[in-house]
Design a protein around this motif. Structure first.
Motif, PDB file in Angstrom:
ATOM      1  N   GLY A 147       0.817  -1.202   0.000  1.00 55.68           N
ATOM      2  CA  GLY A 147       0.000   0.000   0.000  1.00 55.68           C
ATOM      3  C   GLY A 147       0.853   1.255   0.000  1.00 55.68           C
ATOM      4  O   GLY A 147       2.065   1.213   0.230  1.00 55.68           O
ATOM      5  N   SER A 148       0.206   2.392  -0.251  1.00 53.74           N
ATOM      6  CA  SER A 148       0.937   3.655  -0.315  1.00 53.74           C
ATOM      7  C   SER A 148       1.542   4.047   1.026  1.00 53.74           C
ATOM      8  O   SER A 148       2.464   4.858   1.079  1.00 53.74           O
ATOM      9  CB  SER A 148       0.002   4.776  -0.805  1.00 53.74           C
ATOM     10  N   ASP A 149       1.039   3.462   2.122  1.00 57.42           N
ATOM     11  CA  ASP A 149       1.615   3.730   3.448  1.00 57.42           C
ATOM     12  C   ASP A 149       2.754   2.765   3.761  1.00 57.42           C
ATOM     13  O   ASP A 149       3.234   2.713   4.900  1.00 57.42           O
ATOM     14  CB  ASP A 149       0.543   3.624   4.528  1.00 57.42           C
ATOM     15  N   HIS A 150       3.191   1.990   2.753  1.00 60.29           N
ATOM     16  CA  HIS A 150       4.276   1.017   2.872  1.00 60.29           C
ATOM     17  C   HIS A 150       3.923  -0.122   3.828  1.00 60.29           C
ATOM     18  O   HIS A 150       4.803  -0.715   4.458  1.00 60.29           O
ATOM     19  CB  HIS A 150       5.578   1.683   3.304  1.00 60.29           C
ATOM     20  N   ALA A 151       2.623  -0.411   3.934  1.00 55.95           N
ATOM     21  CA  ALA A 151       2.169  -1.592   4.669  1.00 55.95           C
ATOM     22  C   ALA A 151       1.790  -2.670   3.663  1.00 55.95           C
ATOM     23  O   ALA A 151       1.140  -2.387   2.648  1.00 55.95           O
ATOM     24  CB  ALA A 151       0.975  -1.251   5.555  1.00 55.95           C
ATOM     25  N   LEU A 152       2.203  -3.898   3.927  1.00 58.95           N
ATOM     26  CA  LEU A 152       1.860  -4.998   3.037  1.00 58.95           C
ATOM     27  C   LEU A 152       0.365  -5.309   3.157  1.00 58.95           C
ATOM     28  O   LEU A 152      -0.141  -5.528   4.253  1.00 58.95           O
ATOM     29  CB  LEU A 152       2.678  -6.244   3.384  1.00 58.95           C
ATOM     30  N   GLU A 153      -0.302  -5.336   2.005  1.00 57.04           N
ATOM     31  CA  GLU A 153      -1.713  -5.734   1.988  1.00 57.04           C
ATOM     32  C   GLU A 153      -1.848  -7.229   1.731  1.00 57.04           C
ATOM     33  O   GLU A 153      -2.854  -7.835   2.093  1.00 57.04           O
ATOM     34  CB  GLU A 153      -2.450  -4.944   0.912  1.00 57.04           C
ATOM     35  N   PHE A 154      -0.799  -7.808   1.115  1.00 59.05           N
ATOM     36  CA  PHE A 154      -0.809  -9.252   0.870  1.00 59.05           C
ATOM     37  C   PHE A 154       0.628  -9.708   0.677  1.00 59.05           C
ATOM     38  O   PHE A 154       1.460  -9.007   0.116  1.00 59.05           O
ATOM     39  CB  PHE A 154      -1.622  -9.609  -0.378  1.00 59.05           C
ATOM     40  N   VAL A 155       0.930 -10.901   1.175  1.00 61.54           N
ATOM     41  CA  VAL A 155       2.199 -11.571   0.890  1.00 61.54           C
ATOM     42  C   VAL A 155       1.932 -13.067   0.973  1.00 61.54           C
ATOM     43  O   VAL A 155       1.146 -13.521   1.805  1.00 61.54           O
ATOM     44  CB  VAL A 155       3.307 -11.128   1.869  1.00 61.54           C
ATOM     45  N   ASN A 156       2.538 -13.835   0.102  1.00 59.90           N
ATOM     46  CA  ASN A 156       2.246 -15.269   0.060  1.00 59.90           C
ATOM     47  C   ASN A 156       3.131 -16.050   1.032  1.00 59.90           C
ATOM     48  O   ASN A 156       3.954 -15.490   1.758  1.00 59.90           O
ATOM     49  CB  ASN A 156       2.390 -15.809  -1.369  1.00 59.90           C
ATOM     50  N   GLU A 157       2.975 -17.363   1.021  1.00 54.61           N
ATOM     51  CA  GLU A 157       3.664 -18.221   1.979  1.00 54.61           C
ATOM     52  C   GLU A 157       5.172 -18.242   1.789  1.00 54.61           C
ATOM     53  O   GLU A 157       5.907 -18.659   2.695  1.00 54.61           O
ATOM     54  CB  GLU A 157       3.121 -19.662   1.876  1.00 54.61           C
ATOM     55  N   ALA A 158       5.668 -17.789   0.627  1.00 59.35           N
ATOM     56  CA  ALA A 158       7.117 -17.752   0.412  1.00 59.35           C
ATOM     57  C   ALA A 158       7.805 -16.833   1.413  1.00 59.35           C
ATOM     58  O   ALA A 158       9.012 -16.947   1.638  1.00 59.35           O
ATOM     59  CB  ALA A 158       7.426 -17.303  -1.016  1.00 59.35           C
ATOM     60  N   CYS A 159       7.040 -15.930   2.031  1.00 59.30           N
ATOM     61  CA  CYS A 159       7.587 -15.052   3.062  1.00 59.30           C
ATOM     62  C   CYS A 159       8.159 -15.866   4.217  1.00 59.30           C
ATOM     63  O   CYS A 159       9.167 -15.498   4.828  1.00 59.30           O
ATOM     64  CB  CYS A 159       6.508 -14.099   3.557  1.00 59.30           C
ATOM     65  N   ARG A 160       7.528 -16.986   4.494  1.00 56.24           N
ATOM     66  CA  ARG A 160       7.949 -17.827   5.618  1.00 56.24           C
ATOM     67  C   ARG A 160       9.305 -18.467   5.335  1.00 56.24           C
ATOM     68  O   ARG A 160      10.194 -18.476   6.195  1.00 56.24           O
ATOM     69  CB  ARG A 160       6.898 -18.902   5.881  1.00 56.24           C
ATOM     70  N   SER A 161       9.476 -19.002   4.125  1.00 53.07           N
ATOM     71  CA  SER A 161      10.723 -19.686   3.801  1.00 53.07           C
ATOM     72  C   SER A 161      11.844 -18.709   3.451  1.00 53.07           C
ATOM     73  O   SER A 161      13.011 -18.971   3.735  1.00 53.07           O
ATOM     74  CB  SER A 161      10.502 -20.652   2.627  1.00 53.07           C
ATOM     75  N   MET A 162      11.507 -17.571   2.848  1.00 59.95           N
ATOM     76  CA  MET A 162      12.536 -16.630   2.406  1.00 59.95           C
ATOM     77  C   MET A 162      13.013 -15.727   3.530  1.00 59.95           C
ATOM     78  O   MET A 162      14.210 -15.449   3.643  1.00 59.95           O
ATOM     79  CB  MET A 162      12.013 -15.780   1.238  1.00 59.95           C
ATOM     80  N   LEU A 163      12.090 -15.264   4.378  1.00 58.74           N
ATOM     81  CA  LEU A 163      12.449 -14.284   5.407  1.00 58.74           C
ATOM     82  C   LEU A 163      12.254 -14.789   6.836  1.00 58.74           C
ATOM     83  O   LEU A 163      12.669 -14.118   7.779  1.00 58.74           O
ATOM     84  CB  LEU A 163      11.641 -12.999   5.206  1.00 58.74           C
ATOM     85  N   GLY A 164      11.582 -15.930   6.982  1.00 58.75           N
ATOM     86  CA  GLY A 164      11.392 -16.475   8.319  1.00 58.75           C
ATOM     87  C   GLY A 164      10.178 -15.926   9.048  1.00 58.75           C
ATOM     88  O   GLY A 164      10.030 -16.155  10.250  1.00 58.75           O
ATOM     89  N   PHE A 165       9.294 -15.196   8.352  1.00 58.99           N
ATOM     90  CA  PHE A 165       8.081 -14.630   8.957  1.00 58.99           C
ATOM     91  C   PHE A 165       6.854 -15.221   8.264  1.00 58.99           C
ATOM     92  O   PHE A 165       6.865 -15.431   7.045  1.00 58.99           O
ATOM     93  CB  PHE A 165       8.052 -13.113   8.822  1.00 58.99           C
ATOM     94  N   SER A 166       5.804 -15.452   9.017  1.00 60.00           N
ATOM     95  CA  SER A 166       4.552 -15.903   8.423  1.00 60.00           C
ATOM     96  C   SER A 166       3.845 -14.716   7.784  1.00 60.00           C
ATOM     97  O   SER A 166       4.101 -13.556   8.159  1.00 60.00           O
ATOM     98  CB  SER A 166       3.657 -16.526   9.490  1.00 60.00           C
ATOM     99  N   PRO A 167       2.970 -14.945   6.812  1.00 62.21           N
ATOM    100  CA  PRO A 167       2.225 -13.833   6.219  1.00 62.21           C
ATOM    101  C   PRO A 167       1.448 -13.028   7.255  1.00 62.21           C
ATOM    102  O   PRO A 167       1.336 -11.806   7.137  1.00 62.21           O
ATOM    103  CB  PRO A 167       1.289 -14.536   5.232  1.00 62.21           C
ATOM    104  N   GLU A 168       0.933 -13.705   8.283  1.00 66.61           N
ATOM    105  CA  GLU A 168       0.169 -13.002   9.306  1.00 66.61           C
ATOM    106  C   GLU A 168       1.044 -12.011  10.087  1.00 66.61           C
ATOM    107  O   GLU A 168       0.569 -10.974  10.549  1.00 66.61           O
ATOM    108  CB  GLU A 168      -0.457 -14.005  10.284  1.00 66.61           C
ATOM    109  N   GLU A 169       2.328 -12.324  10.235  1.00 67.39           N
ATOM    110  CA  GLU A 169       3.236 -11.438  10.951  1.00 67.39           C
ATOM    111  C   GLU A 169       3.636 -10.225  10.120  1.00 67.39           C
ATOM    112  O   GLU A 169       4.091  -9.225  10.673  1.00 67.39           O
ATOM    113  CB  GLU A 169       4.499 -12.197  11.370  1.00 67.39           C
ATOM    114  N   ALA A 170       3.479 -10.325   8.794  1.00 73.16           N
ATOM    115  CA  ALA A 170       3.961  -9.259   7.914  1.00 73.16           C
ATOM    116  C   ALA A 170       2.849  -8.335   7.429  1.00 73.16           C
ATOM    117  O   ALA A 170       3.053  -7.118   7.321  1.00 73.16           O
ATOM    118  CB  ALA A 170       4.667  -9.875   6.700  1.00 73.16           C
ATOM    119  N   VAL A 171       1.685  -8.887   7.149  1.00 73.40           N
ATOM    120  CA  VAL A 171       0.613  -8.104   6.537  1.00 73.40           C
ATOM    121  C   VAL A 171       0.057  -7.076   7.523  1.00 73.40           C
ATOM    122  O   VAL A 171      -0.158  -7.369   8.700  1.00 73.40           O
ATOM    123  CB  VAL A 171      -0.521  -9.032   6.045  1.00 73.40           C
TER     124      VAL A 171
END
Length: 228
Positions: free
Chosen positions: A43-67
């Motif tokens: 989003g324009s406020d630099h908040a993630l509106e969506f991220v897929n499950e690859a976030c968990r394997s690539m960065l170590g965070f679940s989508p729920e922790e990032a969105v």
């Protein structure tokens, strides 16, 4: 009766279309969640509106922790790259119909560095289309970067090895002559101590040249018994 059959047939067709739509939507969702790319909507406020499950394997965070967390994505960017990436994203919001691509480093939850490629997706030609959000993917290119560094390092070692061998060869030639004359001098005039000093120093220099020549060669490790 014929009208009733027609209505039933149309109803069945609509149900079949709904089932097909749900099946296609489910396949699309599974594809987005399981593709080995980090898919994001920012989003324009630099908040993630969506991220897929690859976030968990690539960065170590679940989508729920990032969105939904403002600035979370930029916080994952390496501090040295953060300002540049922020400028790239701001330019993306200004020109949503133009895709951008940028290399960056991300920080995994465990602190390790991930080399990645950030790419946006163009969002149509409409004047109002996508000005409040960006969509794109993150590709993990860590293996490629490490491989390129290994190739560069191997070429550097190869070049240094060639230079070291050339230098050792050019120095050894006059050094052998100096050592030879020192031995002859010592044999003819053993009472002169300088001959022995020159001979010992030339031998020491030859050992140094051998270390320089062998410095970049693979080291053989041989285990042997010893007293501690």
């Amino acid at each position: 009766r014929s009208e009733l059959n027609l209505c039933l047939r149309r109803y069945q067709e609509r149900q079949d279309l709904k089932d097909m739509a749900r099946s296609a939507e489910r396949r699309y969702f599974d594809l987005v969640q399981n593709v080995p790319l980090l898919i994001w909507v920012l989003g324009s406020d630099h908040a993630l509106e969506f991220v897929n499950e690859a976030c968990r394997s690539m960065l170590g965070f679940s989508p729920e922790e990032a969105v939904g967390k403002v600035g979370w994505f930029l916080e994952r960017v390496h501090p040295s790259d953060r300002e540049r990436v922020q400028e790239v994203l701001e330019d993306g919001f200004e020109s949503p119909t133009t895709a951008f691509s940028a290399e960056l480093r991300l920080i995994h939850r465990n602190g390790s560095t991930i080399h990645a490629l950030l790419r946006s997706l163009p969002q149509g030609d409409s004047e109002d289309s996508g000005r409040d959000r960006l969509e794109g993917v993150v590709v993990d290119i860590t293996d490629r970067v490490l491989l390129e560094k290994a190739v560069v390092q191997r070429e550097k070692v190869k070049t240094l090895g060639a230079i070291a061998a050339e230098v050792a060869h050019e120095i050894r030639n006059p050094l052998v002559s100096i050592g030879g004359f020192a031995r002859r001098l010592q044999e003819k005039r053993p009472e002169i101590p300088e001959g022995g000093i020159i001979l010992n120093e030339s031998r020491r220099l030859e050992r140094i040249l051998d270390r320089i020549r062998d410095y970049l060669k693979p080291v053989e490790i041989r285990a042997q018994a010893c007293s501690v």
